[in-house]
Design a protein around this motif. Sequence first.
Motif, PDB file in Angstrom:
ATOM      1  N   ALA A   1     -94.488 -15.856  51.771  1.00  0.00           N
ATOM      2  CA  ALA A   1     -93.721 -16.143  50.561  1.00  0.00           C
ATOM      3  C   ALA A   1     -94.632 -16.595  49.432  1.00  0.00           C
ATOM      4  CB  ALA A   1     -92.657 -17.209  50.852  1.00  0.00           C
ATOM      5  N   TRP A   2     -95.637 -17.413  49.754  1.00  0.00           N
ATOM      6  CA  TRP A   2     -96.539 -17.893  48.709  1.00  0.00           C
ATOM      7  C   TRP A   2     -97.487 -16.797  48.235  1.00  0.00           C
ATOM      8  CZ3 TRP A   2     -96.207 -21.347  45.247  1.00  0.00           C
ATOM      9  CH2 TRP A   2     -95.413 -22.480  45.462  1.00  0.00           C
ATOM     10  N   LEU A   3     -97.915 -15.928  49.126  1.00  0.00           N
ATOM     11  CA  LEU A   3     -98.729 -14.800  48.683  1.00  0.00           C
ATOM     12  C   LEU A   3     -97.931 -13.920  47.717  1.00  0.00           C
ATOM     13  CD1 LEU A   3    -100.625 -13.725  51.935  1.00  0.00           C
ATOM     14  CD2 LEU A   3    -101.638 -14.648  49.831  1.00  0.00           C
ATOM     15  N   ALA A   4     -96.663 -13.739  48.002  1.00  0.00           N
ATOM     16  CA  ALA A   4     -95.815 -12.950  47.103  1.00  0.00           C
ATOM     17  C   ALA A   4     -95.672 -13.647  45.752  1.00  0.00           C
ATOM     18  CB  ALA A   4     -94.439 -12.732  47.734  1.00  0.00           C
ATOM     19  N   ARG A   5     -95.552 -14.965  45.755  1.00  0.00           N
ATOM     20  CA  ARG A   5     -95.363 -15.706  44.506  1.00  0.00           C
ATOM     21  C   ARG A   5     -96.597 -15.645  43.617  1.00  0.00           C
ATOM     22  NH1 ARG A   5     -92.229 -21.365  45.003  1.00  0.00           N
ATOM     23  NH2 ARG A   5     -92.414 -21.110  42.736  1.00  0.00           N
ATOM     24  N   VAL A   6     -97.770 -15.489  44.224  1.00  0.00           N
ATOM     25  CA  VAL A   6     -98.986 -15.388  43.402  1.00  0.00           C
ATOM     26  C   VAL A   6     -99.413 -13.933  43.213  1.00  0.00           C
ATOM     27  CG1 VAL A   6     -99.782 -17.684  44.074  1.00  0.00           C
ATOM     28  CG2 VAL A   6    -100.570 -15.685  45.369  1.00  0.00           C
ATOM     29  N   GLY A   7     -98.503 -12.996  43.511  1.00  0.00           N
ATOM     30  CA  GLY A   7     -98.767 -11.591  43.221  1.00  0.00           C
ATOM     31  C   GLY A   7     -99.562 -10.855  44.273  1.00  0.00           C
TER      32      GLY A   7
ATOM     33  N   GLU B   1    -104.391 -18.499  34.539  1.00  0.00           N
ATOM     34  CA  GLU B   1    -103.917 -19.694  33.828  1.00  0.00           C
ATOM     35  C   GLU B   1    -102.409 -19.625  33.610  1.00  0.00           C
ATOM     36  OE1 GLU B   1    -108.091 -20.367  31.337  1.00  0.00           O
ATOM     37  OE2 GLU B   1    -106.371 -19.380  30.391  1.00  0.00           O
ATOM     38  N   ASN B   2    -101.915 -18.461  33.191  1.00  0.00           N
ATOM     39  CA  ASN B   2    -100.474 -18.307  32.983  1.00  0.00           C
ATOM     40  C   ASN B   2     -99.702 -18.423  34.288  1.00  0.00           C
ATOM     41  OD1 ASN B   2    -100.281 -18.060  30.176  1.00  0.00           O
ATOM     42  ND2 ASN B   2    -100.703 -15.873  30.214  1.00  0.00           N
TER      43      ASN B   2
ATOM     44  N   ASP C   1     -96.773 -21.134  35.128  1.00  0.00           N
ATOM     45  CA  ASP C   1     -95.442 -20.739  35.600  1.00  0.00           C
ATOM     46  C   ASP C   1     -95.077 -21.464  36.891  1.00  0.00           C
ATOM     47  OD1 ASP C   1     -95.120 -19.027  33.466  1.00  0.00           O
ATOM     48  OD2 ASP C   1     -95.662 -17.212  34.574  1.00  0.00           O
ATOM     49  N   LEU C   2     -96.030 -21.532  37.818  1.00  0.00           N
ATOM     50  CA  LEU C   2     -95.778 -22.208  39.085  1.00  0.00           C
ATOM     51  C   LEU C   2     -95.601 -23.708  38.879  1.00  0.00           C
ATOM     52  CD1 LEU C   2     -98.348 -20.237  41.248  1.00  0.00           C
ATOM     53  CD2 LEU C   2     -95.863 -20.147  41.504  1.00  0.00           C
TER      54      LEU C   2
ATOM     55  N   ARG D   1    -106.190 -16.297  43.675  1.00  0.00           N
ATOM     56  CA  ARG D   1    -104.760 -16.356  43.949  1.00  0.00           C
ATOM     57  C   ARG D   1    -104.497 -16.816  45.382  1.00  0.00           C
ATOM     58  NH1 ARG D   1    -104.849 -11.732  40.508  1.00  0.00           N
ATOM     59  NH2 ARG D   1    -103.447 -11.980  38.717  1.00  0.00           N
ATOM     60  N   THR D   2    -105.310 -16.328  46.307  1.00  0.00           N
ATOM     61  CA  THR D   2    -105.168 -16.747  47.701  1.00  0.00           C
ATOM     62  C   THR D   2    -105.434 -18.240  47.840  1.00  0.00           C
ATOM     63  OG1 THR D   2    -105.912 -14.558  48.444  1.00  0.00           O
ATOM     64  CG2 THR D   2    -105.955 -16.336  50.067  1.00  0.00           C
ATOM     65  N   ALA D   3    -106.473 -18.725  47.175  1.00  0.00           N
ATOM     66  CA  ALA D   3    -106.792 -20.156  47.230  1.00  0.00           C
ATOM     67  C   ALA D   3    -105.666 -20.983  46.622  1.00  0.00           C
ATOM     68  CB  ALA D   3    -108.112 -20.425  46.508  1.00  0.00           C
ATOM     69  N   LEU D   4    -105.074 -20.478  45.546  1.00  0.00           N
ATOM     70  CA  LEU D   4    -103.958 -21.178  44.922  1.00  0.00           C
ATOM     71  C   LEU D   4    -102.761 -21.235  45.863  1.00  0.00           C
ATOM     72  CD1 LEU D   4    -102.782 -22.507  42.363  1.00  0.00           C
ATOM     73  CD2 LEU D   4    -102.145 -20.213  41.578  1.00  0.00           C
ATOM     74  N   ALA D   5    -102.462 -20.107  46.510  1.00  0.00           N
ATOM     75  CA  ALA D   5    -101.363 -20.084  47.478  1.00  0.00           C
ATOM     76  C   ALA D   5    -101.638 -21.039  48.630  1.00  0.00           C
ATOM     77  CB  ALA D   5    -101.162 -18.657  48.000  1.00  0.00           C
TER      78      ALA D   5
END
Length: 271
Positions: free
Chosen positions: A122-128, A179-180, A184-185, A147-151
């Motif tokens: 779900a988190w991978l999907a949320r970060v694209g 950054e955007n 958003d998150l 993005r992976t690190a952010l997820a």
Amino acid sequence: MAVHALELIDIRCTFRAKDDHSQRYTAVADTTLRIADGEFVSVVGPTGCGKSTLLNVGAGLLEPSSGSVRVFGQPLSGINTRAGYMFQSEALLPWRSALDNVKVGLQYRGVPDAQAREQAEAWLARVGLAGFGDRYPHQLSGGMRKRTALAQVLALDPDIILMDEPFSALDIQTRQLMENEVLDLWAAKKKAVLFITHDLDEAIAMSDRVVVLSAGPATHPIGEFEIDLPRPRDVAEVRVHPRFVELHTQIWNVLRDEVLKGYAQQLKAVA
């Protein structure tokens, strides 16, 4: 009075010199910094001034020489378990897929594997990154690894997010996209964020408040600015807003001399 998510109070960090243990170096001195719950605060300052040192103190990775740290009103002892830390350098495990990297923190917390997998996807999907869970870090672009690190950080649902120049290695287009995405998150759950950056434009575009540190040694806050730009923001579009230009001028007037001091100290160190 509302309780702050994170408070660094009268922090001083002194280290022994590497080449002469009888000599001591004070990286941070007499620094107080408070971040309210749901507030996005950026810290800017010259390279090497001690920004990351403060972040490590807030994470509980470094015990200050003096001063105290409070997390939601409680004294911090050891690791700050209510914080997630996104490092400047990549902290992904190269032998684990993107999905398994996002799962790792959940697994350490004892989340059952099936549930951890569901949350990670779900988190991978949320970060694209839907559909990229089976890729290994070397198969991902720089932006995809970020993005992976952010997820990985957000999957743990931390109350405080600590970010140490997380996008500095990215090209400008990918950086602005990231950054955007972070904004958003953040807007969705309004966590407390302490964001370290050397990029003044980035700090203004993203933050509720910008704190300026002096050049080291003994860095300390020398300015604090409320960022009253309207939200939601697009980090590229907001840069042409007249108020953005005004804020940039005000903050740079405080920061400029410290950057020049820091640059002179670096030249002296390598001479």
